[in-house]
Design a protein around this motif. Structure first.
Motif, PDB file in Angstrom:
ATOM      1  N   PRO A   1     -12.602 -31.856  -1.698  1.00  0.00           N
ATOM      2  CA  PRO A   1     -12.227 -33.033  -2.497  1.00  0.00           C
ATOM      3  C   PRO A   1     -12.315 -34.233  -1.787  1.00  0.00           C
ATOM      4  O   PRO A   1     -11.831 -34.056  -0.574  1.00  0.00           O
ATOM      5  N   SER A   2     -12.821 -35.408  -2.212  1.00  0.00           N
ATOM      6  CA  SER A   2     -12.292 -36.645  -1.336  1.00  0.00           C
ATOM      7  C   SER A   2     -10.840 -36.819  -1.105  1.00  0.00           C
ATOM      8  O   SER A   2      -9.901 -36.473  -1.708  1.00  0.00           O
ATOM      9  N   ILE A   3     -10.324 -37.456   0.099  1.00  0.00           N
ATOM     10  CA  ILE A   3      -9.307 -37.635   0.406  1.00  0.00           C
ATOM     11  C   ILE A   3      -9.150 -39.103   0.320  1.00  0.00           C
ATOM     12  O   ILE A   3      -9.833 -39.992   0.910  1.00  0.00           O
TER      13      ILE A   3
ATOM     14  N   HIS B   1     -12.978 -26.366   6.537  1.00  0.00           N
ATOM     15  CA  HIS B   1     -13.763 -27.438   5.837  1.00  0.00           C
ATOM     16  C   HIS B   1     -12.831 -28.583   5.686  1.00  0.00           C
ATOM     17  O   HIS B   1     -13.136 -29.920   5.865  1.00  0.00           O
ATOM     18  N   TYR B   2     -11.773 -28.390   4.941  1.00  0.00           N
ATOM     19  CA  TYR B   2     -10.951 -29.352   4.456  1.00  0.00           C
ATOM     20  C   TYR B   2     -10.078 -30.077   5.744  1.00  0.00           C
ATOM     21  O   TYR B   2     -10.144 -31.289   5.786  1.00  0.00           O
ATOM     22  N   LEU B   3      -9.763 -29.108   6.574  1.00  0.00           N
ATOM     23  CA  LEU B   3      -8.994 -29.593   7.730  1.00  0.00           C
ATOM     24  C   LEU B   3      -9.939 -30.518   8.666  1.00  0.00           C
ATOM     25  O   LEU B   3      -9.631 -31.541   9.351  1.00  0.00           O
ATOM     26  N   GLU B   4     -11.294 -30.191   8.759  1.00  0.00           N
ATOM     27  CA  GLU B   4     -12.461 -30.906   9.626  1.00  0.00           C
ATOM     28  C   GLU B   4     -12.227 -32.337   8.881  1.00  0.00           C
ATOM     29  O   GLU B   4     -12.546 -33.510   9.323  1.00  0.00           O
ATOM     30  N   ASN B   5     -12.373 -32.223   7.575  1.00  0.00           N
ATOM     31  CA  ASN B   5     -12.647 -33.389   6.493  1.00  0.00           C
ATOM     32  C   ASN B   5     -11.246 -34.425   6.680  1.00  0.00           C
ATOM     33  O   ASN B   5     -11.198 -35.730   6.876  1.00  0.00           O
TER      34      ASN B   5
ATOM     35  N   ASP C   1      -3.962 -31.409  -2.396  1.00  0.00           N
ATOM     36  CA  ASP C   1      -5.186 -30.290  -1.940  1.00  0.00           C
ATOM     37  C   ASP C   1      -4.493 -29.411  -0.992  1.00  0.00           C
ATOM     38  O   ASP C   1      -4.952 -28.078  -1.111  1.00  0.00           O
ATOM     39  N   LEU C   2      -3.898 -29.722  -0.034  1.00  0.00           N
ATOM     40  CA  LEU C   2      -2.906 -28.639   0.602  1.00  0.00           C
ATOM     41  C   LEU C   2      -2.260 -27.718  -0.130  1.00  0.00           C
ATOM     42  O   LEU C   2      -2.324 -26.408   0.093  1.00  0.00           O
ATOM     43  N   GLY C   3      -1.783 -28.098  -1.235  1.00  0.00           N
ATOM     44  CA  GLY C   3      -0.835 -27.219  -2.149  1.00  0.00           C
ATOM     45  C   GLY C   3      -1.886 -26.235  -2.959  1.00  0.00           C
ATOM     46  O   GLY C   3      -1.310 -25.159  -2.825  1.00  0.00           O
TER      47      GLY C   3
ATOM     48  N   LEU D   1      -9.155 -34.649   9.152  1.00  0.00           N
ATOM     49  CA  LEU D   1      -9.268 -35.134  10.608  1.00  0.00           C
ATOM     50  C   LEU D   1     -10.012 -36.386  10.583  1.00  0.00           C
ATOM     51  O   LEU D   1      -9.762 -37.455  11.318  1.00  0.00           O
ATOM     52  N   LEU D   2     -11.107 -36.389   9.824  1.00  0.00           N
ATOM     53  CA  LEU D   2     -11.942 -37.510   9.932  1.00  0.00           C
ATOM     54  C   LEU D   2     -11.441 -38.612   9.112  1.00  0.00           C
ATOM     55  O   LEU D   2     -12.021 -39.882   9.134  1.00  0.00           O
ATOM     56  N   ASN D   3     -10.405 -38.190   8.245  1.00  0.00           N
ATOM     57  CA  ASN D   3     -10.134 -39.165   7.230  1.00  0.00           C
ATOM     58  C   ASN D   3      -8.510 -39.547   7.470  1.00  0.00           C
ATOM     59  O   ASN D   3      -7.763 -39.747   6.566  1.00  0.00           O
ATOM     60  N   LYS D   4      -7.850 -39.063   8.721  1.00  0.00           N
ATOM     61  CA  LYS D   4      -6.488 -39.202   8.881  1.00  0.00           C
ATOM     62  C   LYS D   4      -5.756 -40.754   8.503  1.00  0.00           C
ATOM     63  O   LYS D   4      -4.507 -40.656   8.501  1.00  0.00           O
ATOM     64  N   ASP D   5      -6.700 -41.454   8.737  1.00  0.00           N
ATOM     65  CA  ASP D   5      -6.143 -43.033   8.366  1.00  0.00           C
ATOM     66  C   ASP D   5      -5.692 -43.340   7.005  1.00  0.00           C
ATOM     67  O   ASP D   5      -4.987 -44.043   6.666  1.00  0.00           O
TER      68      ASP D   5
END
Length: 108
Positions: free
Chosen positions: A14-16, A93-97, A25-27, A99-103
């Protein structure tokens, strides 16, 4: 007896949008990792659960509304190895996404 190699399974995340969506999403991932596969995935479950706790704490310090956790259902799967593989791919896949969106951790 050799088992055939599983085909590459595509998963989407899902979009972050911010801290609240990350926590939600983590839940969902925590819920998916628990249940009858917990023994095989205990360390990953613990890590994702810990990350979820940290994100929820961050949300509280930012005065973001935090949704209450709902208990997940451990589905009965007749192909447990496939379910474990799919769950791991979703987490990866979620954790990779993430990291790209940690801002996005700066907004609710």
């Amino acid at each position: 007896m050799l088992l055939p190699v599983a085909p590459q399974i595509e998963v989407s995340s899902p979009s972050i949008e911010g801290v609240n969506s990350i926590s939600r999403d983590l839940g969902l991932l925590v819920n998916e990792l628990q249940g009858r596969f917990l023994e095989q995935l205990s360390q990953i479950h613990a890590d994702v659960s810990s990350l979820d706790g940290r994100v929820r704490s961050l949300a509280l310090t930012m005065h973001c509304p935090v949704q209450a956790r709902t208990g997940g259902e451990a589905g009965d799967n007749i192909f447990p190895d496939s379910q474990v593989y799919l769950s791991l791919r979703k987490v990866q896949h979620y954790l990779e996404n993430f990291l790209l969106n940690k801002d996005k951790l700066k907004v609710c």
